[in-house]
Write a protein that holds these residues in place. Structure first.
Motif, PDB file in Angstrom:
ATOM      1  N   ALA A   1       0.820  -1.212   0.000  1.00  0.00           N
ATOM      2  CA  ALA A   1       0.000   0.000   0.000  1.00  0.00           C
ATOM      3  C   ALA A   1       0.854   1.261   0.000  1.00  0.00           C
ATOM      4  O   ALA A   1       0.529   2.248  -0.677  1.00  0.00           O
ATOM      5  CB  ALA A   1      -0.937  -0.006   1.201  1.00  0.00           C
ATOM      6  N   THR A   2       1.944   1.253   0.748  1.00  0.00           N
ATOM      7  CA  THR A   2       2.812   2.425   0.805  1.00  0.00           C
ATOM      8  C   THR A   2       3.438   2.707  -0.547  1.00  0.00           C
ATOM      9  O   THR A   2       3.421   3.836  -1.047  1.00  0.00           O
ATOM     10  CB  THR A   2       3.905   2.230   1.863  1.00  0.00           C
ATOM     11  OG1 THR A   2       3.302   1.944   3.121  1.00  0.00           O
ATOM     12  CG2 THR A   2       4.763   3.483   1.987  1.00  0.00           C
ATOM     13  N   SER A   3       4.009   1.668  -1.168  1.00  0.00           N
ATOM     14  CA  SER A   3       4.608   1.848  -2.490  1.00  0.00           C
ATOM     15  C   SER A   3       3.549   2.227  -3.514  1.00  0.00           C
ATOM     16  O   SER A   3       3.801   3.015  -4.430  1.00  0.00           O
ATOM     17  CB  SER A   3       5.317   0.554  -2.909  1.00  0.00           C
ATOM     18  OG  SER A   3       6.377   0.285  -2.031  1.00  0.00           O
ATOM     19  N   PHE A   4       2.359   1.655  -3.362  1.00  0.00           N
ATOM     20  CA  PHE A   4       1.232   1.984  -4.220  1.00  0.00           C
ATOM     21  C   PHE A   4       0.942   3.480  -4.140  1.00  0.00           C
ATOM     22  O   PHE A   4       0.838   4.181  -5.155  1.00  0.00           O
ATOM     23  CB  PHE A   4       0.022   1.170  -3.752  1.00  0.00           C
ATOM     24  CG  PHE A   4      -1.091   1.055  -4.759  1.00  0.00           C
ATOM     25  CD1 PHE A   4      -1.014   1.671  -5.993  1.00  0.00           C
ATOM     26  CD2 PHE A   4      -2.229   0.319  -4.455  1.00  0.00           C
ATOM     27  CE1 PHE A   4      -2.041   1.564  -6.917  1.00  0.00           C
ATOM     28  CE2 PHE A   4      -3.266   0.204  -5.367  1.00  0.00           C
ATOM     29  CZ  PHE A   4      -3.172   0.831  -6.593  1.00  0.00           C
ATOM     30  N   GLY A   5       0.819   3.982  -2.918  1.00  0.00           N
ATOM     31  CA  GLY A   5       0.503   5.393  -2.728  1.00  0.00           C
ATOM     32  C   GLY A   5       1.605   6.323  -3.190  1.00  0.00           C
ATOM     33  O   GLY A   5       1.355   7.324  -3.873  1.00  0.00           O
ATOM     34  N   LEU A   6       2.858   5.987  -2.860  1.00  0.00           N
ATOM     35  CA  LEU A   6       3.981   6.824  -3.269  1.00  0.00           C
ATOM     36  C   LEU A   6       4.139   6.845  -4.783  1.00  0.00           C
ATOM     37  O   LEU A   6       4.465   7.868  -5.383  1.00  0.00           O
ATOM     38  CB  LEU A   6       5.268   6.319  -2.606  1.00  0.00           C
ATOM     39  CG  LEU A   6       5.373   6.500  -1.099  1.00  0.00           C
ATOM     40  CD1 LEU A   6       6.614   5.796  -0.561  1.00  0.00           C
ATOM     41  CD2 LEU A   6       5.395   7.968  -0.727  1.00  0.00           C
ATOM     42  N   GLY A   7       3.917   5.702  -5.418  1.00  0.00           N
ATOM     43  CA  GLY A   7       4.054   5.630  -6.870  1.00  0.00           C
ATOM     44  C   GLY A   7       2.997   6.422  -7.599  1.00  0.00           C
ATOM     45  O   GLY A   7       3.252   6.960  -8.679  1.00  0.00           O
ATOM     46  N   VAL A   8       1.810   6.492  -7.029  1.00  0.00           N
ATOM     47  CA  VAL A   8       0.740   7.281  -7.649  1.00  0.00           C
ATOM     48  C   VAL A   8       1.150   8.744  -7.743  1.00  0.00           C
ATOM     49  O   VAL A   8       0.752   9.455  -8.674  1.00  0.00           O
ATOM     50  CB  VAL A   8      -0.571   7.113  -6.852  1.00  0.00           C
ATOM     51  CG1 VAL A   8      -1.586   8.181  -7.231  1.00  0.00           C
ATOM     52  CG2 VAL A   8      -1.162   5.731  -7.106  1.00  0.00           C
TER      53      VAL A   8
END
Length: 544
Positions: A207-214
């Motif tokens: 979720a963290t990488s998901f959010g940062l990548g967005v």
């Protein structure tokens, strides 16, 4: 234990409910008490990196050496499955899925930004913004994305695949620790506690990488279509990508995830070819050769360097942070690698997953980072010429960096797009928009691949290692991963959960170390006659 009927059919209710309650509770705390929680976890993560940095360094290097030993020993002939079992996926599909799940999205983000930061200054260079700092920048970048992170992934994958496919145990972390603690004890509270911790770490890592990548995707969308970078638009992106990921994970590894991974690889090669063709090709190729040789020559020193004399924060910000971050991803990526590696030998798993992705990652960094450094050299020479011709003095004569470095310092998400602008500027070809569009599309597909493979891992963990978890569980976890990312973005708590995940890396490091001892103990109990027979069969087959 997994139930076969009722609303919890096909899942482990204890692991599933407790892990979801903990995750939801943590997200609420991060949202409501963002500043307090952020300060607490920042302090905790800093203390852990300060006091246990040596453990991370020794552990990562020790795991790498252990895997190389297994690959070259007679144990390398052991099949991760029954003797004679063949792999489920072709070598090309297998390598594509490996790279997509393990490194793809991170390399796309950092392949320009990280060399730029090291070029601006690192402990191994006497002067910054120089040819010397450019060389050390590539060396350090290669090191951070080289053999060590893949070793952490593979150690987890090897433990899971060996005990599940060869010994018939469930595909869970607890199964890989049976030789150390015994099966009866791990079937109780200890095993549940381990699985709950791994589920929580995996969910937050994804979720963290998901959010940062967005955030980076937002930058690409703004450059291409003028779409404003806002929380609302980012949440819309998360929603769309989550829906695509759920559809993919529902179709299974053999269809959706496999097709997306192969597509990722093709699109990556197209972008790579574009930068090679229109960028400084000669400089890139030389950088790859020299950088790889430099990495091999310095890997031992870099692996054990702990900054004992300076005790600066640089290593905590970079190497130790990276090692901790890879550890939080090790359960997720390791389980996914195990899921797609049935039928391969230990030698194939270690050699294929350790060496091939590393060499490709080096080429990617050399291409993108090397091109960026080449343009920085040109900007520096232009500045020096301007100083001489216009007789500039004082502040005006000080070189602070070229276009790419200045963009990176302002916002790391701009680094790769600014590099595309420089390619267009120097080559005269109108390629910046095309490359930016391809890179944004690749970001999206990489995110979908990471989200669906991560969701599948969460489903597998919560269903006690089932290779075909229930569709309802896949949908529920897919929705939850997207909701966590969206909620944290909305509350501004991504930084909080990122530092909290670093805190979780310490128990993850202990688990990975125990897995190494566990599999070493199990391998020594393999019948010697069987190992010799497998080795002889391989030799006979190679001479036919």
């Amino acid at each position: 234990m997994r139930t076969d009927n009722g609303m919890f059919r096909g899942i482990d209710p204890t692991v599933t409910l407790i892990s979801k309650i903990l995750i939801i509770g943590f997200v609420v705390i991060c949202g409501v008490l963002a500043d307090t929680a952020g300060a607490l976890f920042t302090e905790m993560s800093g203390n852990i990196l300060h006091h246990f940095k040596w453990f991370y360094l020794v552990m990562a290097s020790g795991i790498l050496l252990f895997l190389l030993y297994l690959m070259m020993s007679r144990f390398g002939n052991i099949t991760l499955g029954k003797d004679g079992e063949t792999p489920e996926f072709s070598m090309a599909s297998w390598l594509s899925m490996l790279f997509s799940a393990g490194m793809g999205i991170g390399l796309l983000f950092w392949s320009v930004a990280e060399p730029m930061w090291h070029y601006a200054g690192n402990p191994f260079s006497v002067t910054s913004l120089s040819e010397e700092s450019a060389q050390t920048a590539m060396r350090v970048s290669f090191f951070h994305w080289g053999l060590h992170p893949w070793a952490l992934y593979i150690m987890t994958a090897l433990g899971l695949a060996y005990f599940s496919y060869r010994k018939g145990k469930p595909l869970t972390i607890r199964s890989a620790l049976i030789p150390l603690f015994g099966e009866d004890r791990l079937n109780g509270w200890l095993g549940n506690a381990i699985d709950i911790m791994i589920v929580a770490i995996t969910a937050f890592g994804i979720a963290t990488s998901f959010g940062l990548g967005v955030v980076q995707m937002s930058t690409g969308m703004e450059r291409l279509f003028g779409i404003e970078v806002s929380i609302g638009n980012q949440i819309i992106m998360i929603t769309v990508i989550s829906l695509i990921a759920i559809l993919s994970v529902m179709s299974g590894v053999g269809r959706g995830i496999k097709i997306l991974s192969v597509w990722n690889m093709i699109l990556s090669l197209v972008i790579l070819a574009g930068v090679l063709l229109f960028g400084p090709t000669r400089y890139i190729l030389h950088t790859y050769l020299e950088g790889t040789a430099d990495y091999v020559q310095n890997i031992v020193g870099l692996s054990l360097w702990s900054d004992a004399q300076g005790d600066s924060q640089w290593q905590n910000w970079w190497t130790a942070f990276y090692w901790a971050w890879w550890l939080t991803w090790a359960p997720f990526v390791g389980m996914f690698i195990a899921r797609i590696s049935r039928g391969r030998t230990i030698r194939e798993l270690v050699g294929g997953a350790l060496i091939a992705p590393t060499l490709f990652g080096f080429f990617w960094i050399a291409t993108f980072g090397g091109a960026a450094l080449n343009y920085e050299h040109a900007d520096r020479k232009a500045h020096e010429t301007q100083v001489v011709e216009q007789q500039l003095t004082g502040e005006a004569a000080v070189y602070k960096g070229g276009d790419i470095l200045l963009a990176t310092k302002a916002d790391s998400t701009q680094a790769i797009f600014t590099m595309f602008d420089k390619i267009e500027e120097t080559s005269g070809a109108s390629v910046s928009t095309v490359l930016s569009a391809l890179a944004t599309l690749l970001l999206i597909t990489y995110f979908v691949t990471s989200a669906d493979s991560g969701t599948l891992v969460l489903c597998t963990l919560s269903s006690r290692g089932s290779l075909e978890p229930p569709q309802a569980s896949r949908i529920a976890w897919g929705v939850m991963v997207g909701a966590i990312a969206a909620g944290l973005l909305w509350a501004g708590g991504l930084k909080t959960v990122q530092t909290a995940t670093i805190c979780a890396a310490l128990p993850a490091a202990i688990l990975v170390t125990m897995m190494a001892f566990s599999i070493q103990k199990a391998l020594r109990e393999e019948p010697v006659a069987r190992l010799n027979r497998v080795a002889n069969d391989d030799v006979s087959a190679s001479t036919v």
